[in-house]
Design a protein around this motif. Structure first.
Motif, PDB file in Angstrom:
ATOM      1  N   SER A   1       0.823  -1.223   0.000  1.00  0.00           N
ATOM      2  CA  SER A   1       0.000   0.000   0.000  1.00  0.00           C
ATOM      3  C   SER A   1       0.847   1.259   0.000  1.00  0.00           C
ATOM      4  CB  SER A   1      -0.945  -0.001   1.202  1.00  0.00           C
ATOM      5  OG  SER A   1      -0.218   0.049   2.421  1.00  0.00           O
ATOM      6  N   HIS A   2       1.922   1.263   0.788  1.00  0.00           N
ATOM      7  CA  HIS A   2       2.781   2.446   0.881  1.00  0.00           C
ATOM      8  C   HIS A   2       4.071   2.050   1.590  1.00  0.00           C
ATOM      9  CE1 HIS A   2       0.784   2.453   4.793  1.00  0.00           C
ATOM     10  NE2 HIS A   2       1.640   3.343   5.250  1.00  0.00           N
ATOM     11  N   LEU A   3       5.052   2.952   1.518  1.00  0.00           N
ATOM     12  CA  LEU A   3       6.393   2.579   1.975  1.00  0.00           C
ATOM     13  C   LEU A   3       6.655   3.006   3.415  1.00  0.00           C
ATOM     14  CD1 LEU A   3       8.519   3.108  -1.252  1.00  0.00           C
ATOM     15  CD2 LEU A   3       7.268   1.086  -0.454  1.00  0.00           C
ATOM     16  N   HIS A   4       5.753   2.672   4.312  1.00  0.00           N
ATOM     17  CA  HIS A   4       6.047   2.698   5.742  1.00  0.00           C
ATOM     18  C   HIS A   4       6.404   1.267   6.143  1.00  0.00           C
ATOM     19  CE1 HIS A   4       3.803   6.687   6.824  1.00  0.00           C
ATOM     20  NE2 HIS A   4       5.072   6.877   6.514  1.00  0.00           N
ATOM     21  N   PRO A   5       7.437   1.119   6.995  1.00  0.00           N
ATOM     22  CA  PRO A   5       7.965  -0.227   7.269  1.00  0.00           C
ATOM     23  C   PRO A   5       6.935  -1.215   7.809  1.00  0.00           C
ATOM     24  CG  PRO A   5       9.523   1.436   7.998  1.00  0.00           C
ATOM     25  CD  PRO A   5       8.278   2.180   7.580  1.00  0.00           C
ATOM     26  N   ASP A   6       5.949  -0.738   8.572  1.00  0.00           N
ATOM     27  CA  ASP A   6       4.955  -1.693   9.093  1.00  0.00           C
ATOM     28  C   ASP A   6       4.058  -2.253   7.997  1.00  0.00           C
ATOM     29  OD1 ASP A   6       3.967   1.044   9.118  1.00  0.00           O
ATOM     30  OD2 ASP A   6       2.183   0.323  10.171  1.00  0.00           O
ATOM     31  N   HIS A   7       4.320  -1.842   6.744  1.00  0.00           N
ATOM     32  CA  HIS A   7       3.569  -2.388   5.611  1.00  0.00           C
ATOM     33  C   HIS A   7       4.444  -3.137   4.602  1.00  0.00           C
ATOM     34  CE1 HIS A   7      -0.269  -0.324   6.645  1.00  0.00           C
ATOM     35  NE2 HIS A   7       0.590   0.360   7.376  1.00  0.00           N
ATOM     36  N   PHE A   8       5.781  -3.067   4.785  1.00  0.00           N
ATOM     37  CA  PHE A   8       6.604  -3.768   3.778  1.00  0.00           C
ATOM     38  C   PHE A   8       7.880  -4.410   4.317  1.00  0.00           C
ATOM     39  CE2 PHE A   8      10.456  -1.331   2.877  1.00  0.00           C
ATOM     40  CZ  PHE A   8      10.192  -0.083   3.435  1.00  0.00           C
TER      41      PHE A   8
ATOM     42  N   THR B   1      -4.792   9.864   0.945  1.00  0.00           N
ATOM     43  CA  THR B   1      -3.989  10.840   1.671  1.00  0.00           C
ATOM     44  C   THR B   1      -3.249  10.146   2.815  1.00  0.00           C
ATOM     45  OG1 THR B   1      -5.683  12.501   1.202  1.00  0.00           O
ATOM     46  CG2 THR B   1      -4.096  13.016   2.938  1.00  0.00           C
ATOM     47  N   HIS B   2      -1.923  10.022   2.686  1.00  0.00           N
ATOM     48  CA  HIS B   2      -1.129   9.449   3.783  1.00  0.00           C
ATOM     49  C   HIS B   2       0.336   9.805   3.541  1.00  0.00           C
ATOM     50  CE1 HIS B   2      -0.243   6.961   7.214  1.00  0.00           C
ATOM     51  NE2 HIS B   2       0.557   6.187   6.510  1.00  0.00           N
ATOM     52  N   THR B   3       1.095   8.976   2.823  1.00  0.00           N
ATOM     53  CA  THR B   3       2.417   9.388   2.347  1.00  0.00           C
ATOM     54  C   THR B   3       2.243  10.030   0.965  1.00  0.00           C
ATOM     55  OG1 THR B   3       2.767   7.275   1.248  1.00  0.00           O
ATOM     56  CG2 THR B   3       3.558   7.456   3.529  1.00  0.00           C
TER      57      THR B   3
ATOM     58  N   GLY C   1      -5.392   0.346   3.325  1.00  0.00           N
ATOM     59  CA  GLY C   1      -4.019   0.709   3.670  1.00  0.00           C
ATOM     60  C   GLY C   1      -4.075   1.698   4.825  1.00  0.00           C
ATOM     61  N   ASP C   2      -3.111   2.606   4.907  1.00  0.00           N
ATOM     62  CA  ASP C   2      -3.217   3.716   5.859  1.00  0.00           C
ATOM     63  C   ASP C   2      -3.787   4.901   5.106  1.00  0.00           C
ATOM     64  OD1 ASP C   2      -2.089   2.108   7.751  1.00  0.00           O
ATOM     65  OD2 ASP C   2      -0.205   3.232   7.922  1.00  0.00           O
ATOM     66  N   CYS C   3      -4.669   5.642   5.762  1.00  0.00           N
ATOM     67  CA  CYS C   3      -5.447   6.653   5.040  1.00  0.00           C
ATOM     68  C   CYS C   3      -5.790   7.807   5.978  1.00  0.00           C
ATOM     69  CB  CYS C   3      -6.721   6.001   4.495  1.00  0.00           C
ATOM     70  SG  CYS C   3      -7.802   7.134   3.609  1.00  0.00           S
TER      71      CYS C   3
ATOM     72  N   LEU D   1      -2.061  11.569   9.661  1.00  0.00           N
ATOM     73  CA  LEU D   1      -2.874  11.151   8.516  1.00  0.00           C
ATOM     74  C   LEU D   1      -3.332   9.705   8.694  1.00  0.00           C
ATOM     75  CD1 LEU D   1      -0.877  12.977   5.722  1.00  0.00           C
ATOM     76  CD2 LEU D   1      -3.049  13.657   6.761  1.00  0.00           C
ATOM     77  N   HIS D   2      -4.275   9.541   9.611  1.00  0.00           N
ATOM     78  CA  HIS D   2      -4.894   8.246   9.889  1.00  0.00           C
ATOM     79  C   HIS D   2      -6.376   8.473  10.146  1.00  0.00           C
ATOM     80  CE1 HIS D   2      -1.482   5.476  10.049  1.00  0.00           C
ATOM     81  NE2 HIS D   2      -0.780   6.426  10.659  1.00  0.00           N
ATOM     82  N   LEU D   3      -7.101   7.358  10.387  1.00  0.00           N
ATOM     83  CA  LEU D   3      -8.536   7.422  10.624  1.00  0.00           C
ATOM     84  C   LEU D   3      -8.874   7.096  12.079  1.00  0.00           C
ATOM     85  CD1 LEU D   3      -9.823   5.624   7.393  1.00  0.00           C
ATOM     86  CD2 LEU D   3      -9.579   8.091   7.800  1.00  0.00           C
TER      87      LEU D   3
HETATM   88 ZN   LIG Z   1       1.595   4.430   7.100  1.00  0.00          ZN
END
Ligand SMILES: [Zn+2]
Ligand SMILES: [Zn+2]
Length: 250
Positions: free
Chosen positions: A59-66, A135-137, A160-162, A194-196
């Motif tokens: 989803s995006h390049l934050h470490p908790d996702h990749f 909207t996040h990274t 993802g993160d949003c 930038l989260h929900l």
């Molecule tokens: Zn994130």
């Protein structure tokens, strides 16, 4: 389709044994993995053959996702002779991030076929993936997954993160399963984060009418019951806070 929650944690989960941001979607024995956060690889390898994944979709390049792509890469490179390869669909720059972590140019390319993600629809095996920027990274995607052979059937939307719930509205069709981050629990989301939170998720669900809402990515210290209540105050359908190991028909 079946959804398996391999990792439901956020950036730093405090529930022992919890992995972060790793979800597997299966149909007819074919699998894709949505994100692969810390601890996620073991959750894959303990259940099926990771080298058979059709793709890992990041989803995006934050470490908790990749970050567990490092473990997957080592596995593909060192468990098999010749090494195996897995397709990775991710925002631009993924290979460079992984190579920098190891200080080893070509580290990722040795076993990961990274391709740039973009908005729009791609087919991966039996799955249709519709990606949309959120909207996040600088480059973060939500995705709606459906079956190519059954385009009118309900799909699965993963946020993802949003940072803006309205970004997800164009993806969600009535009857879909909505797997959505609720990082800040009952809320509010601190200004600039930038989260929900629960109220934002509830309002989105009320407006878009998914068949159910699966909450995930709850940050450490947030109260699960209050989070659920914040969503249920706005959305009358079924709501669940997922945990690692949960499986759903989607
Ligand atoms: Zn994130
Ligand atoms: Zn995250």
């Amino acid at each position: 389709m079946e959804l398996l929650v391999v990792g439901s944690g956020a950036a730093y989960p405090d529930r022992p044994g919890t992995a972060s941001s790793t979800y597997v979607v299966t149909h007819g024995g074919e699998r894709i993995c949505l994100d692969l956060g810390q601890g996620g690889f073991a959750g894959l390898a303990g259940r099926f053959e990771p080298s058979a994944l059709l793709a890992v979709v990041v989803s995006h390049l934050h470490p908790d996702h990749f970050i567990d792509l490092v473990a997957l890469r080592h596995y593909l490179r060192y468990e098999f002779d010749p090494p195996r390869r897995v397709r990775v669909v991710a925002p631009a720059g993924l290979a460079g991030r992984l190579d920098a972590l190891l200080a080893e140019p070509g580290f990722a390319a040795a076993s990961l076929d990274a391709e740039a993600r973009a908005e729009g629809v791609i087919q991966v095996g039996p799955f249709m993936l519709e990606s949309r920027l959120v909207t996040h990274t600088d480059e973060s995607y939500a995705v709606r997954i459906s079956l190519a052979a059954e385009p009118a059937s309900p799909g699965l939307v993963y946020s993802g993160d949003c940072g803006r719930a309205d970004d997800l509205a164009p993806l969600v069709r009535p009857g879909d399963t909505l797997l959505i981050e609720v990082a800040f629990g009952a809320g509010p989301v601190p200004v600039g984060d930038l989260h929900l939170d629960g109220p934002a998720v509830g309002a989105l669900a009320a407006a878009t009418a998914p068949a159910r809402v699966l909450l995930t990515h709850l940050q450490m210290g947030r109260d699960p019951a209050a989070t659920m209540a914040a969503v249920q105050a706005r959305y009358p359908g079924p709501v669940e806070l997922v945990a690692d190991g949960d499986a759903f028909a989607a």
